[in-house]
Motif scaffolding. Sequence first.
Motif, PDB file in Angstrom:
ATOM      1  N   LEU A   1      35.716  44.248  39.315  1.00 32.21           N
ATOM      2  CA  LEU A   1      36.085  43.076  38.540  1.00 32.21           C
ATOM      3  C   LEU A   1      37.605  43.042  38.392  1.00 32.21           C
ATOM      4  CD1 LEU A   1      35.023  40.694  36.767  1.00 32.21           C
ATOM      5  CD2 LEU A   1      35.027  42.292  34.854  1.00 32.21           C
ATOM      6  N   ARG A   2      38.214  41.932  38.750  1.00 29.18           N
ATOM      7  CA  ARG A   2      39.668  41.772  38.596  1.00 29.18           C
ATOM      8  C   ARG A   2      39.944  41.081  37.267  1.00 29.18           C
ATOM      9  NH1 ARG A   2      44.631  42.658  41.196  1.00 29.18           N
ATOM     10  NH2 ARG A   2      43.305  43.372  42.884  1.00 29.18           N
TER      11      ARG A   2
ATOM     12  N   GLU B   1      40.146  46.226  38.000  1.00 32.16           N
ATOM     13  CA  GLU B   1      41.549  46.180  38.421  1.00 32.16           C
ATOM     14  C   GLU B   1      42.284  45.228  37.496  1.00 32.16           C
ATOM     15  OE1 GLU B   1      43.380  47.745  40.761  1.00 32.16           O
ATOM     16  OE2 GLU B   1      41.636  48.979  41.251  1.00 32.16           O
ATOM     17  N   LEU B   2      43.313  45.713  36.825  1.00 31.07           N
ATOM     18  CA  LEU B   2      44.106  44.891  35.918  1.00 31.07           C
ATOM     19  C   LEU B   2      45.393  44.466  36.610  1.00 31.07           C
ATOM     20  CD1 LEU B   2      44.857  43.658  33.172  1.00 31.07           C
ATOM     21  CD2 LEU B   2      45.707  45.921  32.502  1.00 31.07           C
ATOM     22  N   GLN B   3      45.707  43.185  36.520  1.00 34.85           N
ATOM     23  CA  GLN B   3      46.943  42.649  37.078  1.00 34.85           C
ATOM     24  C   GLN B   3      47.608  41.776  36.015  1.00 34.85           C
ATOM     25  OE1 GLN B   3      46.330  40.292  40.606  1.00 34.85           O
ATOM     26  NE2 GLN B   3      48.497  39.851  40.853  1.00 34.85           N
ATOM     27  N   VAL B   4      48.805  42.144  35.616  1.00 43.86           N
ATOM     28  CA  VAL B   4      49.554  41.348  34.650  1.00 43.86           C
ATOM     29  C   VAL B   4      50.467  40.413  35.439  1.00 43.86           C
ATOM     30  CG1 VAL B   4      51.168  41.377  32.711  1.00 43.86           C
ATOM     31  CG2 VAL B   4      49.449  43.185  32.933  1.00 43.86           C
ATOM     32  N   VAL B   5      50.148  39.127  35.419  1.00 46.48           N
ATOM     33  CA  VAL B   5      50.934  38.120  36.132  1.00 46.48           C
ATOM     34  C   VAL B   5      52.105  37.674  35.266  1.00 46.48           C
ATOM     35  CG1 VAL B   5      50.882  35.791  37.112  1.00 46.48           C
ATOM     36  CG2 VAL B   5      48.999  37.361  37.538  1.00 46.48           C
TER      37      VAL B   5
ATOM     38  N   ALA C   1      40.653  25.453  45.304  1.00 47.41           N
ATOM     39  CA  ALA C   1      41.374  26.475  46.067  1.00 47.41           C
ATOM     40  C   ALA C   1      40.764  27.858  45.902  1.00 47.41           C
ATOM     41  CB  ALA C   1      42.842  26.490  45.651  1.00 47.41           C
ATOM     42  N   THR C   2      39.909  28.025  44.902  1.00 46.22           N
ATOM     43  CA  THR C   2      39.292  29.333  44.662  1.00 46.22           C
ATOM     44  C   THR C   2      37.770  29.215  44.596  1.00 46.22           C
ATOM     45  OG1 THR C   2      39.601  29.001  42.293  1.00 46.22           O
ATOM     46  CG2 THR C   2      41.305  30.258  43.442  1.00 46.22           C
ATOM     47  N   SER C   3      37.194  28.287  45.341  1.00 49.58           N
ATOM     48  CA  SER C   3      35.756  28.015  45.239  1.00 49.58           C
ATOM     49  C   SER C   3      34.883  29.154  45.760  1.00 49.58           C
ATOM     50  CB  SER C   3      35.408  26.720  45.969  1.00 49.58           C
ATOM     51  OG  SER C   3      35.700  26.852  47.343  1.00 49.58           O
ATOM     52  N   ASP C   4      35.468  30.122  46.465  1.00 49.37           N
ATOM     53  CA  ASP C   4      34.685  31.248  46.971  1.00 49.37           C
ATOM     54  C   ASP C   4      34.600  32.388  45.954  1.00 49.37           C
ATOM     55  OD1 ASP C   4      37.431  31.772  47.239  1.00 49.37           O
ATOM     56  OD2 ASP C   4      37.054  33.255  48.823  1.00 49.37           O
ATOM     57  N   LYS C   5      35.174  32.186  44.745  1.00 51.66           N
ATOM     58  CA  LYS C   5      35.205  33.241  43.727  1.00 51.66           C
ATOM     59  C   LYS C   5      34.644  32.728  42.409  1.00 51.66           C
ATOM     60  CE  LYS C   5      39.050  35.301  46.042  1.00 51.66           C
ATOM     61  NZ  LYS C   5      40.131  36.199  46.002  1.00 51.66           N
ATOM     62  N   THR C   6      34.183  33.662  41.608  1.00 50.17           N
ATOM     63  CA  THR C   6      33.752  33.341  40.246  1.00 50.17           C
ATOM     64  C   THR C   6      34.913  33.680  39.325  1.00 50.17           C
ATOM     65  OG1 THR C   6      31.466  33.880  40.772  1.00 50.17           O
ATOM     66  CG2 THR C   6      32.058  33.822  38.443  1.00 50.17           C
ATOM     67  N   ILE C   7      35.458  32.659  38.687  1.00 53.34           N
ATOM     68  CA  ILE C   7      36.605  32.853  37.796  1.00 53.34           C
ATOM     69  C   ILE C   7      36.225  32.371  36.409  1.00 53.34           C
ATOM     70  CG2 ILE C   7      38.997  32.219  37.327  1.00 53.34           C
ATOM     71  CD1 ILE C   7      39.356  31.885  40.351  1.00 53.34           C
ATOM     72  N   VAL C   8      36.405  33.251  35.427  1.00 58.79           N
ATOM     73  CA  VAL C   8      36.095  32.926  34.042  1.00 58.79           C
ATOM     74  C   VAL C   8      37.373  33.096  33.226  1.00 58.79           C
ATOM     75  CG1 VAL C   8      34.719  33.543  32.015  1.00 58.79           C
ATOM     76  CG2 VAL C   8      33.710  33.694  34.302  1.00 58.79           C
ATOM     77  N   PHE C   9      37.731  32.057  32.496  1.00 53.07           N
ATOM     78  CA  PHE C   9      38.878  32.098  31.597  1.00 53.07           C
ATOM     79  C   PHE C   9      38.423  32.547  30.217  1.00 53.07           C
ATOM     80  CE2 PHE C   9      42.534  30.041  33.619  1.00 53.07           C
ATOM     81  CZ  PHE C   9      41.961  29.549  34.763  1.00 53.07           C
ATOM     82  N   THR C  10      39.277  33.293  29.542  1.00 54.06           N
ATOM     83  CA  THR C  10      39.015  33.644  28.152  1.00 54.06           C
ATOM     84  C   THR C  10      40.334  33.728  27.406  1.00 54.06           C
ATOM     85  OG1 THR C  10      37.768  35.093  26.671  1.00 54.06           O
ATOM     86  CG2 THR C  10      39.053  36.178  28.398  1.00 54.06           C
TER      87      THR C  10
ATOM     88  N   ALA D   1      48.033  32.175  43.157  1.00 55.26           N
ATOM     89  CA  ALA D   1      48.327  33.138  44.226  1.00 55.26           C
ATOM     90  C   ALA D   1      47.646  34.479  43.957  1.00 55.26           C
ATOM     91  CB  ALA D   1      49.837  33.318  44.362  1.00 55.26           C
ATOM     92  N   ALA D   2      47.645  34.899  42.694  1.00 54.35           N
ATOM     93  CA  ALA D   2      46.990  36.168  42.345  1.00 54.35           C
ATOM     94  C   ALA D   2      45.486  36.094  42.603  1.00 54.35           C
ATOM     95  CB  ALA D   2      47.262  36.523  40.889  1.00 54.35           C
ATOM     96  N   CYS D   3      44.877  34.957  42.279  1.00 49.07           N
ATOM     97  CA  CYS D   3      43.433  34.788  42.513  1.00 49.07           C
ATOM     98  C   CYS D   3      43.130  34.757  44.005  1.00 49.07           C
ATOM     99  CB  CYS D   3      42.932  33.503  41.855  1.00 49.07           C
ATOM    100  SG  CYS D   3      42.907  33.566  40.059  1.00 49.07           S
ATOM    101  N   GLN D   4      43.939  34.042  44.769  1.00 53.67           N
ATOM    102  CA  GLN D   4      43.702  33.944  46.208  1.00 53.67           C
ATOM    103  C   GLN D   4      43.928  35.273  46.906  1.00 53.67           C
ATOM    104  OE1 GLN D   4      46.350  30.630  47.016  1.00 53.67           O
ATOM    105  NE2 GLN D   4      44.605  29.218  47.192  1.00 53.67           N
ATOM    106  N   ALA D   5      44.885  36.062  46.443  1.00 49.27           N
ATOM    107  CA  ALA D   5      45.186  37.352  47.071  1.00 49.27           C
ATOM    108  C   ALA D   5      44.196  38.443  46.677  1.00 49.27           C
ATOM    109  CB  ALA D   5      46.595  37.784  46.695  1.00 49.27           C
TER     110      ALA D   5
END
Length: 183
Positions: free
Chosen positions: A3-4, A44-48, A95-104, A66-70
């Motif tokens: 999980l990113r 994996e934690l990434q601070v943008v 642009a990110t339809s191949d991923k599950t992205i959840v905002f919180t 860019a972080a989501c796509q990479a």
Amino acid sequence: MTLRIIATGGTFDKHYNELNGVLGFAESHLPEVIARSRMTIPVELQVVSLLDSLEMRDSDRQNVLAACQAASEKQIVIVHGTDTMRETAEVLGAATSDKTIVFTGAMIPYEIANSDALFNFGFACAAAQMLPPGGRGRAAPPPRPRRGARGAPGGPPPPLCHTPKRGGPHPGVSGAARFRQFL
């Protein structure tokens, strides 16, 4: 599955400065939040960025994209300020339809007592693991009423308010009389 987690700031990550009473950013609380959440999958934690979402610009949103796509991970949780979460989600869109992205996000900073941050983070991580990729704004479809049920198409209209039947639970006793019994 990994999980990113992408940090962008927001109230979730703000620190309270006791000397001047100002909320600001120092470093992310997410390492501690991840440890407290006891997740059993790799993370994996990434601070943008560490910004108030009202200060985010289009270039900041492009950095999140860019972080989501990479990311090699297909499940992503973005910790974001609640004020402009929608704007960032619109940039990610197709642009990110191949991923599950959840905002919180959080209404109260993580480090302040009774914050909603830890609960919101845990719920978002669970949702990211369960939802299919490419969702558009809803964790679950709204319930569909049964055909012919009150309020459903073809059914009787919903009641405007609940009115008890005559007599109620105490037939012959008015509400005022029941109230006086307790005085």
